[in-house]
Design an enzyme around this catalytic site. Structure first.
Site, PDB file in Angstrom:
ATOM      1  N   LYS A 172      33.645  40.759  58.781  1.00 16.01           N
ATOM      2  CA  LYS A 172      33.695  40.463  57.417  1.00 16.01           C
ATOM      3  C   LYS A 172      34.856  39.707  57.517  1.00 16.01           C
ATOM      4  O   LYS A 172      35.418  39.331  57.076  1.00 16.01           O
ATOM      5  CB  LYS A 172      33.980  41.938  56.613  1.00 16.01           C
ATOM      6  N   LYS A 241      44.623  41.067  49.960  1.00 13.71           N
ATOM      7  CA  LYS A 241      44.513  42.543  51.242  1.00 13.71           C
ATOM      8  C   LYS A 241      43.975  42.087  52.334  1.00 13.71           C
ATOM      9  O   LYS A 241      44.113  42.261  53.522  1.00 13.71           O
ATOM     10  CB  LYS A 241      43.653  43.393  50.427  1.00 13.71           C
TER      11      LYS A 241
HETATM   12  P1  NAD Z   1      36.581  47.218  42.455  1.00 16.42           P
HETATM   13  O1  NAD Z   1      38.277  47.747  41.982  1.00 16.42           O
HETATM   14  O2  NAD Z   1      35.930  46.614  41.481  1.00 16.42           O
HETATM   15  O3  NAD Z   1      35.870  48.437  42.448  1.00 16.42           O
HETATM   16  C1  NAD Z   1      36.666  50.088  42.996  1.00 16.42           C
HETATM   17  C2  NAD Z   1      36.174  50.724  41.836  1.00 16.42           C
HETATM   18  O4  NAD Z   1      36.420  52.194  43.117  1.00 16.42           O
HETATM   19  C3  NAD Z   1      36.916  50.874  40.404  1.00 16.42           C
HETATM   20  O5  NAD Z   1      35.845  51.291  40.065  1.00 16.42           O
HETATM   21  C4  NAD Z   1      38.060  52.229  40.773  1.00 16.42           C
HETATM   22  O6  NAD Z   1      38.192  52.650  40.031  1.00 16.42           O
HETATM   23  C5  NAD Z   1      37.331  53.132  41.564  1.00 16.42           C
HETATM   24  N1  NAD Z   1      38.378  54.330  42.191  1.00 16.42           N
HETATM   25  C6  NAD Z   1      39.700  53.799  43.467  1.00 16.42           C
HETATM   26  N2  NAD Z   1      39.720  54.666  43.644  1.00 16.42           N
HETATM   27  C7  NAD Z   1      39.212  55.833  43.380  1.00 16.42           C
HETATM   28  C8  NAD Z   1      38.517  56.974  43.987  1.00 16.42           C
HETATM   29  N3  NAD Z   1      39.699  57.897  44.313  1.00 16.42           N
HETATM   30  N4  NAD Z   1      37.625  57.630  43.524  1.00 16.42           N
HETATM   31  C9  NAD Z   1      36.937  57.559  42.699  1.00 16.42           C
HETATM   32  N5  NAD Z   1      36.269  56.392  42.404  1.00 16.42           N
HETATM   33  C10 NAD Z   1      37.594  55.436  42.967  1.00 16.42           C
HETATM   34  O7  NAD Z   1      36.865  46.628  43.305  1.00 16.42           O
HETATM   35  P2  NAD Z   1      35.428  46.079  44.103  1.00 16.42           P
HETATM   36  O8  NAD Z   1      35.292  44.152  44.076  1.00 16.42           O
HETATM   37  O9  NAD Z   1      34.541  46.576  43.056  1.00 16.42           O
HETATM   38  O10 NAD Z   1      35.546  45.987  44.751  1.00 16.42           O
HETATM   39  C11 NAD Z   1      34.903  47.249  46.505  1.00 16.42           C
HETATM   40  C12 NAD Z   1      35.098  46.604  48.283  1.00 16.42           C
HETATM   41  O11 NAD Z   1      34.270  45.947  47.497  1.00 16.42           O
HETATM   42  C13 NAD Z   1      37.014  46.548  48.231  1.00 16.42           C
HETATM   43  O12 NAD Z   1      36.614  46.949  49.811  1.00 16.42           O
HETATM   44  C14 NAD Z   1      36.495  44.809  48.251  1.00 16.42           C
HETATM   45  O13 NAD Z   1      37.089  43.908  49.386  1.00 16.42           O
HETATM   46  C15 NAD Z   1      35.041  44.729  49.011  1.00 16.42           C
HETATM   47  N6  NAD Z   1      34.120  43.712  48.583  1.00 16.42           N
HETATM   48  C16 NAD Z   1      34.117  43.471  46.771  1.00 16.42           C
HETATM   49  C17 NAD Z   1      33.598  42.037  46.744  1.00 16.42           C
HETATM   50  C18 NAD Z   1      33.710  40.944  45.457  1.00 16.42           C
HETATM   51  O14 NAD Z   1      33.396  39.643  45.583  1.00 16.42           O
HETATM   52  N7  NAD Z   1      33.936  41.634  44.415  1.00 16.42           N
HETATM   53  C19 NAD Z   1      32.472  41.513  47.658  1.00 16.42           C
HETATM   54  C20 NAD Z   1      32.866  41.087  49.538  1.00 16.42           C
HETATM   55  C21 NAD Z   1      33.089  43.192  49.385  1.00 16.42           C
END
Ligand code: NAD
Length: 295
Positions: A172, A241
């Site tokens: 990834k 990140k």
């Molecule tokens: P985001 O910030 O939209 O969602 C993360 C969620 O986790 C938030 O709603 C936050 O409130 C919650 N959170 C944080 N700490 C927490 C805790 N201790 N307990 C419970 N909830 C908690 O992020 P995202 O875009 O959904 O990305 C999530 C992961 O997926 C990341 O690691 C990112 O790198 C990966 N990712 C994102 C994408 C994308 O296009 N957005 C694509 C592939 C991978």
């Protein structure tokens, strides 16, 4: 595996958990953000239970969290999953974190007979909504095989990379290194085009059928730049990140990546100057000297 816990109902986690509900899994969700929990609840998910209760009720718990710190706290913290869970449960982290954290979680999980897969995803929010995500999974193949129905409910291309738990994450990170390059390339190319008397829609029409075409050019231009809308999507700070993790991986393996280091500095500078929460495509605005539209 019919009862699933889902921690982290953000841009990715919410549509992924909704798709599990659509496939008739019983899903218990949890997020620090109450609005996110409400949206999940409205889609038919159960909220309002403790981590202990979730562990008690579920065969598998998935996480989709924004940072290594959040994943470390949720898995390895004093009130974390590994500490509270018992042998036999399966924990799957779909976040992108440092490969080193994957290894530490596996080590602690193994001590208690807990199964753990590190399963980062690609395909963006659109892929999460449309169930077309790609999963790159590291860890035990037999556990992966058992979890296949869960992956299939959220994605289309499900890959077991190898038995090393960090192998999916390493895959990834290479993917996201390329995304970093493509996004910077699109940003600079469109900045030049705009200042060379070219119409960006017309340019896209032509380059989309030429070798300059890429999925990231299509995504960043059609969904964001052309509409001057930079609501994420995939936020710039999350891409920064992942580029940091990719550079750490290169250093650990004694691989010199001269251009990637410049790329990292570019995103870090954008992050520090107000573009962090915008979709990564906002790098175009930064490079062309325009202020951000959100935050
Ligand atoms: P985001 O910030 O939209 O969602 C993360 C969620 O986790 C938030 O709603 C936050 O409130 C919650 N959170 C944080 N700490 C927490 C805790 N201790 N307990 C419970 N909830 C908690 O992020 P995202 O875009 O959904 O990305 C999530 C992961 O997926 C990341 O690691 C990112 O790198 C990966 N990712 C994102 C994408 C994308 O296009 N957005 C694509 C592939 C991978």
């Amino acid at each position: 595996m019919k009862k699933i816990g889902f921690i982290g109902l953000g841009n990715m986690g919410l549509p992924m958990s909704k798709n599990l509900l659509m496939s008739n899994f019983t899903v218990y969700g949890m997020d620090l953000n109450k609005e996110a929990e409400m949206s999940f609840h409205q889609a038919g998910g159960t909220i309002g239970i403790s981590v202990e209760k979730m562990i008690d009720l579920c065969d598998v718990i998935l996480t989709s969290l924004p940072s290594s710190n959040a994943v470390e706290e949720v898995f390895l913290g004093k009130e974390g999953l590994v500490h509270l869970a018992e042998a036999g449960i399966l924990l799957i982290d779909t976040s992108t974190v440092s490969p080193e954290l994957n290894l530490r979680i596996e080590e602690e999980a193994q001590k208690k007979g807990i199964y753990f897969l590190a399963a980062p995803v690609s395909g963006g929010v659109i892929g999460a909504i449309n169930r077309t995500l790609t999963f790159m999974v590291g860890g035990s193949k037999s556990v992966f095989d058992k979890a296949m129905p869960v992956f299939k409910a959220m994605g289309e291309n499900i890959f077991h990379v190898n038995e090393r738990v960090d192998s999916g994450t390493n895959t990834k990170l290479i993917n996201n290194l390329l995304i970093g390059f493509y996004t910077a390339g699109v940003s600079e190319a469109l900045h030049l085009a705009k200042n060379s008397n070219l119409d960006l829609d017309r340019l896209f029409e032509m380059l989309n059928v030429s070798y300059g075409q890429s999925r990231i050019y299509e995504r960043n231009y059609k969904s964001f730049i052309a509409n001057d809308n930079y609501e994420p999507g995939f936020s710039l700070k999350l891409l920064r990140k992942d580029l940091g993790f990719a550079i750490d991986l290169a250093e650990k393996n004694n691989v010199d990546l001269p251009v990637s280091k410049i790329l990292f500095d570019l995103y870090e500078d954008a992050e520090k100057n107000g573009y962090a929460e915008n979709d990564m495509s906002v790098l175009y605005k930064k490079i062309s000297g325009q202020k951000t539209t959100i935050l």
